[in-house]
Design a protein around this motif. Structure first.
Motif, PDB file in Angstrom:
ATOM      1  N   TYR A  96       0.892  -1.345  -0.057  1.00  0.00           N
ATOM      2  CA  TYR A  96      -0.097  -0.001  -0.005  1.00  0.00           C
ATOM      3  C   TYR A  96       0.824   1.206   0.020  1.00  0.00           C
ATOM      4  O   TYR A  96       0.591   2.047  -0.758  1.00  0.00           O
ATOM      5  CB  TYR A  96      -0.989   0.098   1.242  1.00  0.00           C
ATOM      6  CG  TYR A  96      -1.700   1.184   1.141  1.00  0.00           C
ATOM      7  CD1 TYR A  96      -3.208   1.009   0.718  1.00  0.00           C
ATOM      8  CD2 TYR A  96      -1.338   2.427   1.580  1.00  0.00           C
ATOM      9  CE1 TYR A  96      -3.929   2.073   0.465  1.00  0.00           C
ATOM     10  CE2 TYR A  96      -2.416   3.409   1.515  1.00  0.00           C
ATOM     11  CZ  TYR A  96      -3.593   3.212   1.019  1.00  0.00           C
ATOM     12  OH  TYR A  96      -4.724   4.435   0.628  1.00  0.00           O
ATOM     13  N   ASP A 118      -6.433   2.996  -4.079  1.00  0.00           N
ATOM     14  CA  ASP A 118      -7.488   1.870  -3.847  1.00  0.00           C
ATOM     15  C   ASP A 118      -7.842   1.279  -5.331  1.00  0.00           C
ATOM     16  O   ASP A 118      -7.896   0.037  -5.373  1.00  0.00           O
ATOM     17  CB  ASP A 118      -8.623   2.423  -3.136  1.00  0.00           C
ATOM     18  CG  ASP A 118      -8.302   2.572  -1.502  1.00  0.00           C
ATOM     19  OD1 ASP A 118      -7.356   2.014  -1.107  1.00  0.00           O
ATOM     20  OD2 ASP A 118      -9.291   3.087  -0.834  1.00  0.00           O
ATOM     21  N   ILE A 121      -5.044  -0.811  -6.625  1.00  0.00           N
ATOM     22  CA  ILE A 121      -4.899  -2.124  -5.834  1.00  0.00           C
ATOM     23  C   ILE A 121      -5.940  -3.085  -6.304  1.00  0.00           C
ATOM     24  O   ILE A 121      -5.658  -4.238  -6.816  1.00  0.00           O
ATOM     25  CB  ILE A 121      -4.949  -1.785  -4.198  1.00  0.00           C
ATOM     26  CG1 ILE A 121      -3.799  -1.263  -3.811  1.00  0.00           C
ATOM     27  CG2 ILE A 121      -5.562  -3.242  -3.689  1.00  0.00           C
ATOM     28  CD1 ILE A 121      -4.011  -0.459  -2.321  1.00  0.00           C
ATOM     29  N   GLU A 127      -5.507  -6.638  -3.371  1.00  0.00           N
ATOM     30  CA  GLU A 127      -6.173  -6.613  -2.140  1.00  0.00           C
ATOM     31  C   GLU A 127      -5.725  -7.305  -0.766  1.00  0.00           C
ATOM     32  O   GLU A 127      -5.707  -6.824   0.300  1.00  0.00           O
ATOM     33  CB  GLU A 127      -7.654  -6.978  -2.216  1.00  0.00           C
ATOM     34  CG  GLU A 127      -8.352  -6.103  -3.144  1.00  0.00           C
ATOM     35  CD  GLU A 127      -8.550  -6.468  -4.575  1.00  0.00           C
ATOM     36  OE1 GLU A 127      -7.715  -7.334  -4.826  1.00  0.00           O
ATOM     37  OE2 GLU A 127      -9.435  -5.997  -5.298  1.00  0.00           O
ATOM     38  N   VAL A 130      -1.822  -6.107   0.621  1.00  0.00           N
ATOM     39  CA  VAL A 130      -1.504  -4.493   0.857  1.00  0.00           C
ATOM     40  C   VAL A 130      -0.494  -4.260   2.408  1.00  0.00           C
ATOM     41  O   VAL A 130       0.166  -3.380   1.881  1.00  0.00           O
ATOM     42  CB  VAL A 130      -3.023  -3.637   1.048  1.00  0.00           C
ATOM     43  CG1 VAL A 130      -3.569  -3.267  -0.253  1.00  0.00           C
ATOM     44  CG2 VAL A 130      -3.731  -4.242   2.284  1.00  0.00           C
ATOM     45  N   LEU A 145       2.709  -5.252  -8.600  1.00  0.00           N
ATOM     46  CA  LEU A 145       2.837  -4.015  -7.679  1.00  0.00           C
ATOM     47  C   LEU A 145       3.859  -3.219  -8.295  1.00  0.00           C
ATOM     48  O   LEU A 145       3.197  -1.620  -8.259  1.00  0.00           O
ATOM     49  CB  LEU A 145       3.663  -4.267  -6.455  1.00  0.00           C
ATOM     50  CG  LEU A 145       4.244  -3.344  -5.589  1.00  0.00           C
ATOM     51  CD1 LEU A 145       3.208  -2.400  -5.121  1.00  0.00           C
ATOM     52  CD2 LEU A 145       5.018  -3.702  -4.468  1.00  0.00           C
ATOM     53  N   ALA A 148       0.904  -1.354 -10.500  1.00  0.00           N
ATOM     54  CA  ALA A 148       0.171  -0.505  -9.609  1.00  0.00           C
ATOM     55  C   ALA A 148       0.913   0.767  -9.454  1.00  0.00           C
ATOM     56  O   ALA A 148       0.276   1.647  -9.332  1.00  0.00           O
ATOM     57  CB  ALA A 148      -0.280  -1.205  -8.616  1.00  0.00           C
TER      58      ALA A 148
END
Ligand code: ADP
Ligand code: MG
Length: 315
Positions: A96, A118, A121, A127, A130, A145, A148
């Motif tokens: 995260y 969010d 993710i 999810e 995180v 990752l 993202a």
């Protein structure tokens, strides 16, 4: 006519004596998933790094969104997302926090940023991870990752440099589907790869690279329609005699034949009923026929005809 998003004109980049990019020109339009396909060492990453002004170059001009790209062109850079070939995340931060960090370089408003993080993710299916640090992630999750982090700020142009190398098939499919979704949501995509199957699967147009040069470009259909070999037929046939072998070579549209290890390979340029004609010829001689296959041209055929080399699909 769609807007030009990227224009590269006669780019030249040398590393000392090595000419890594050789007068490369490209134009990429809004809404495309544009592929840069070429073997390892053909200059894809160098081209991307020049495009991003991460690397200085010897000659050429680069425009993005119709403006000159420079190291200080921050207004252009904020609309670009990059997923580098080598995963670049911070080991000390969780999944995260990593995404939040990279997103925070572009989006200052906290609520807006949380929403963007969010969404990134959810988009990459991270999810359940995180709170993980990067070292605890599998290769495929680490790639997700990396993606993202590159896309959370919703860039208009996203560049993926070999995002599926050393990734398991499940993560690979997830990545490819994700790229199509990003494109559907409005992003223009540049996708570099040495895997022709992936490029065939997702790219609307592509440039084939070899030794720093674009050796062919167009849609996949355009590229394939220019190859000499329109069909390759393989037939398992035991004890093929010389006379029949020569007869096969005389059939319509045949331009190349080979017989090796009980397998006959025949290459055609054009023609519609090549398989039937070939099998009839063999059967009329009373030969026993095993497995039969017919292959349409692939991007490997394109590469092979232009360079005389195979575009290896394996690492
Ligand atoms: P690709 O991404 O298509 O695999 P690269 O752009 O990484 O190709 O490399 C193109 C050529 O430039 C290769 O011959 C590579 O060895 C060379 N090269 C890449 N980076 C450097 C560097 N930093 N210094 C010297 N040579 C490099
Ligand atoms: Mg590369």
């Amino acid at each position: 006519m769609a807007q030009t998003v990227v224009k590269i004109d006669k780019l030249v980049k040398r590393y000392k004596e090595l000419l890594a990019v050789d007068h490369l020109s490209l134009e990429i339009f809004e809404g495309e998933v544009f592929g840069l396909l070429g073997p390892n060492g053909s200059g894809k990453t160098t081209t991307i790094n020049c495009l991003l002004s991460l690397l200085s170059y010897d000659k050429g001009e680069i425009q993005i969104f119709g403006r000159d790209m420079k190291p200080t062109a921050y207004d252009i850079k904020k609309d670009i997302g990059v997923v580098m070939q080598n995963v670049a995340v911070v080991d000390q931060l969780t999944v995260y926090e990593n995404i939040d960090y990279f997103c925070g370089l572009y989006i200052k408003d906290k609520a807006e940023r949380k929403k963007a993080v969010d969404e990134a993710i959810a988009f990459t299916g991270l999810e359940d991870f995180v709170k993980f640090k990067p070292k605890k992630l599998s290769g495929g999750l680490l790639r997700r990752l990396n993606i993202a982090c590159g896309i959370a700020h919703k860039p208009k142009l996203i560049i993926f440099d070999e995002p599926t190398v050393a990734v398991d098939p499940q993560s690979r499919n997830k990545i490819l589907e994700g790229i199509i979704d990003l494109n559907k949501a409005g992003a223009t995509v540049i996708y570099t790869s040495h895997y022709m199957e992936e490029v065939e699967q997702i790219c609307t147009r592509l440039a084939v690279m070899d030794k720093g040069r674009v050796i062919a470009s167009g849609t996949i259909d355009e590229l394939k329609s220019n190859v000499k070999c329109s069909e390759t037929v393989k037939v398992e046939v035991r004890a093929l005699d010389d006379e029949t072998y020569e007869e096969v070579g005389q059939l319509d549209h045949v331009f190349e034949k080979a017989y090796d290890n009980g397998e006959l390979t025949v290459k055609y340029t054009g023609g519609k009923h090549n398989v039937v004609r070939l099998l009839n010829t063999l059967q009329n001689k009373g030969l026993h026929i095993g497995r039969v296959s017919s292959e349409q041209p692939t991007l490997n055929t394109v590469f092979l005809e232009l360079t005389g080399k195979e575009l290896r699909d394996k690492d």
